[in-house]
Design a protein around this motif. Structure first.
Motif, PDB file in Angstrom:
ATOM      1  N   VAL A  34      43.104  84.179 113.538  1.00 14.91           N
ATOM      2  CA  VAL A  34      41.666  84.468 113.515  1.00 14.91           C
ATOM      3  C   VAL A  34      41.444  85.958 113.244  1.00 14.91           C
ATOM      4  CG1 VAL A  34      39.563  84.548 114.921  1.00 14.91           C
ATOM      5  CG2 VAL A  34      41.044  82.524 114.996  1.00 14.91           C
ATOM      6  N   SER A  35      42.199  86.804 113.909  1.00 13.27           N
ATOM      7  CA  SER A  35      42.049  88.248 113.703  1.00 13.27           C
ATOM      8  C   SER A  35      42.532  88.671 112.325  1.00 13.27           C
ATOM      9  CB  SER A  35      42.804  89.026 114.789  1.00 13.27           C
ATOM     10  OG  SER A  35      42.152  88.891 116.031  1.00 13.27           O
ATOM     11  N   TYR A  36      43.642  88.107 111.873  1.00 14.39           N
ATOM     12  CA  TYR A  36      44.119  88.446 110.526  1.00 14.39           C
ATOM     13  C   TYR A  36      43.092  88.036 109.471  1.00 14.39           C
ATOM     14  CZ  TYR A  36      48.852  89.573 112.188  1.00 14.39           C
ATOM     15  OH  TYR A  36      49.945  90.146 112.800  1.00 14.39           O
ATOM     16  N   LYS A  37      42.486  86.843 109.620  1.00 10.23           N
ATOM     17  CA  LYS A  37      41.471  86.400 108.657  1.00 10.23           C
ATOM     18  C   LYS A  37      40.235  87.300 108.721  1.00 10.23           C
ATOM     19  CE  LYS A  37      41.487  82.033 109.872  1.00 10.23           C
ATOM     20  NZ  LYS A  37      41.212  80.584 109.970  1.00 10.23           N
ATOM     21  N   ARG A  38      39.928  87.767 109.898  1.00 15.29           N
ATOM     22  CA  ARG A  38      38.757  88.636 110.071  1.00 15.29           C
ATOM     23  C   ARG A  38      38.944  89.970 109.359  1.00 15.29           C
ATOM     24  NH1 ARG A  38      36.234  90.695 115.822  1.00 15.29           N
ATOM     25  NH2 ARG A  38      34.260  91.420 114.969  1.00 15.29           N
TER      26      ARG A  38
END
Length: 129
Positions: free
Chosen positions: A86-90
């Motif tokens: 989720v953080s990498y995609k963000r």
């Protein structure tokens, strides 16, 4: 090792004291970030993630991108692949001009998907690199 541990505890105490004084000032996020990095580097992952989350509340902060990135790295190290993804995609759309960093994030995102058994997503992310 004991000497290093004592120095780490002293460093953490200094940052916690500084945070109690400057948390609402322009230095607050910088202190939180340094403290989060110290926590993460010493395997106090949950403490680090909490501070990264606080920094991320201020999307205008100059530390926003670094906070999202380092939270993703901390979650990845913790093997919390779903949350790390989720953080990498963000962060991807925020760093697309930094090709090397974007490639690194895409590789980590692919690895997250592989570790979660999401092979189609991993393949799609890999093909986009």
């Amino acid at each position: 090792f004991v000497m290093f541990q004592n120095e780490f505890v002293r460093f953490i105490d200094i940052l916690v004291d500084a945070l109690s004084i400057y948390s609402e000032s322009e230095y607050g996020n910088q202190i939180k970030f340094e403290l989060a990095m110290a926590y993460s580097g010493n395997e106090l992952y949950d403490n680090a993630i909490t501070l990264f989350d606080e920094i991320e509340k201020d999307e205008d902060s100059p530390l926003f991108i670094d906070s999202v990135f380092n939270k993703a790295e901390t979650l990845f190290t913790k093997k919390s692949y779903k949350n790390a993804s989720v953080s990498y995609k963000r962060i991807l759309p925020l760093i697309d001009k930094d090709k090397d960093r974007a490639k690194y994030v895409e590789e980590k995102l692919t690895t997250c998907y592989l570790n979660m058994g999401l092979y189609t997503e991993a393949l799609n992310t890999y093909q986009n690199e």
